[in-house]
Design a protein around this motif. Structure first.
Motif, PDB file in Angstrom:
ATOM      1  N   GLN A  11      48.500  44.947  33.192  1.00 43.81           N
ATOM      2  CA  GLN A  11      47.451  44.648  34.162  1.00 43.81           C
ATOM      3  C   GLN A  11      48.106  43.926  35.342  1.00 43.81           C
ATOM      4  OE1 GLN A  11      44.715  42.663  31.171  1.00 43.81           O
ATOM      5  NE2 GLN A  11      43.189  43.640  32.485  1.00 43.81           N
TER       6      GLN A  11
ATOM      7  N   TRP B 141      47.342  42.277  39.493  1.00 47.72           N
ATOM      8  CA  TRP B 141      46.420  41.905  40.551  1.00 47.72           C
ATOM      9  C   TRP B 141      47.213  41.369  41.740  1.00 47.72           C
ATOM     10  CZ3 TRP B 141      46.180  40.246  35.535  1.00 47.72           C
ATOM     11  CH2 TRP B 141      45.102  40.664  34.754  1.00 47.72           C
TER      12      TRP B 141
ATOM     13  N   GLU C 192      46.325  39.734  45.956  1.00 43.54           N
ATOM     14  CA  GLU C 192      45.423  39.489  47.072  1.00 43.54           C
ATOM     15  C   GLU C 192      46.208  38.856  48.214  1.00 43.54           C
ATOM     16  OE1 GLU C 192      41.225  38.145  46.381  1.00 43.54           O
ATOM     17  OE2 GLU C 192      42.016  37.624  44.396  1.00 43.54           O
TER      18      GLU C 192
ATOM     19  N   ALA D 238      43.756  45.768  42.266  1.00 45.40           N
ATOM     20  CA  ALA D 238      43.921  45.555  40.825  1.00 45.40           C
ATOM     21  C   ALA D 238      44.310  46.884  40.195  1.00 45.40           C
ATOM     22  CB  ALA D 238      42.632  45.027  40.202  1.00 45.40           C
TER      23      ALA D 238
ATOM     24  N   ASP E  30      42.503  43.101  48.567  1.00 43.48           N
ATOM     25  CA  ASP E  30      42.788  42.874  47.148  1.00 43.48           C
ATOM     26  C   ASP E  30      43.005  44.202  46.454  1.00 43.48           C
ATOM     27  OD1 ASP E  30      40.017  43.609  45.589  1.00 43.48           O
ATOM     28  OD2 ASP E  30      39.579  42.686  47.518  1.00 43.48           O
TER      29      ASP E  30
END
Length: 207
Positions: free
Chosen positions: A106, A108, A110, A99, A97
């Motif tokens: 922002q 993210w 995974e 971030a 993962d």
């Protein structure tokens, strides 16, 4: 199936820029919620999971995870050969993962690689991942988007190669407005393809 609310114990902590977590659970990651009530089956074969994270600065957060444990219910053992038990058929997962945050952005992402050892078939794999981005247009307005996909490996049955699951992808889009530190209003539109019986596409609206 989302969070696995089974009985277990978790230890987590921080050491400088490193974060760590380890858990022992009476259930693997795959079982449906109706299997969570059968925790006594798992006492002899618990699932072990862990994560190691690293945060070099305020912008980045990185991590790797792993999990291993049997996924079959006890009643499946009636068809096993002598000397073979539930502990011989595990679900193993490795994941990564990341971030990232910078000014109004922002992000993210995974990825999960999962392998199941299936009786009379062997190992089959599936890869799942998502990538998400959020942009603050103003301190209160924001836009967010997410791409999700799951892919399945191929197995050979009676000389015919076929996938053991239906590949699927989904895209999500969401505008939102935060009134204050407490209430927030968000709308979401999702478009999904695959794993939907006779329908090629499914659409979802939410608020």
């Amino acid at each position: 199936w989302g969070p696995s609310y089974t009985t277990g114990i978790l230890v987590a902590g921080e050491l400088g820029r490193w974060r760590y977590a380890g858990e022992l659970k009476l259930g693997s990651l795959a079982p449906r919620p109706d299997a969570w009530m059968h925790g006594l089956e798992e006492w002899t074969h618990p699932t072990v999971s862990g994560r190691l994270g690293y945060r070099p600065n305020q912008m980045w957060n990185l991590g790797v995870s792993a999990s291993a444990g049997p996924y079959l219910r006890d009643f499946a053992t009636v068809n096993f050969k002598t000397g073979v038990g539930r502990g011989d058929f595990e679900q193993r997962v490795v994941a990564a993962d990341v971030a990232f945050g910078w000014h109004q952005w922002q992000m993210w992402a995974e990825v999960f690689v999962s392998r199941f050892c299936i009786p009379k078939i062997g190992d089959v794999d599936t890869v799942s991942y998502y990538s998400e981005v959020k942009y603050k247009v103003t301190p209160q307005w924001f836009l967010a988007g997410r791409w999700n996909q799951q892919l399945f490996s191929t197995l050979v049955e009676r000389g015919v190669a076929t996938k053991w699951g239906a590949d699927v992808w989904r895209i999500d889009f969401s505008p939102g407005y935060r009134f204050s530190a407490y209430p927030q209003l968000k709308f979401q539109y999702s478009l999904q393809h695959g794993d939907s019986a006779r329908r090629d596409f499914t659409r979802t609206l939410g608020a």
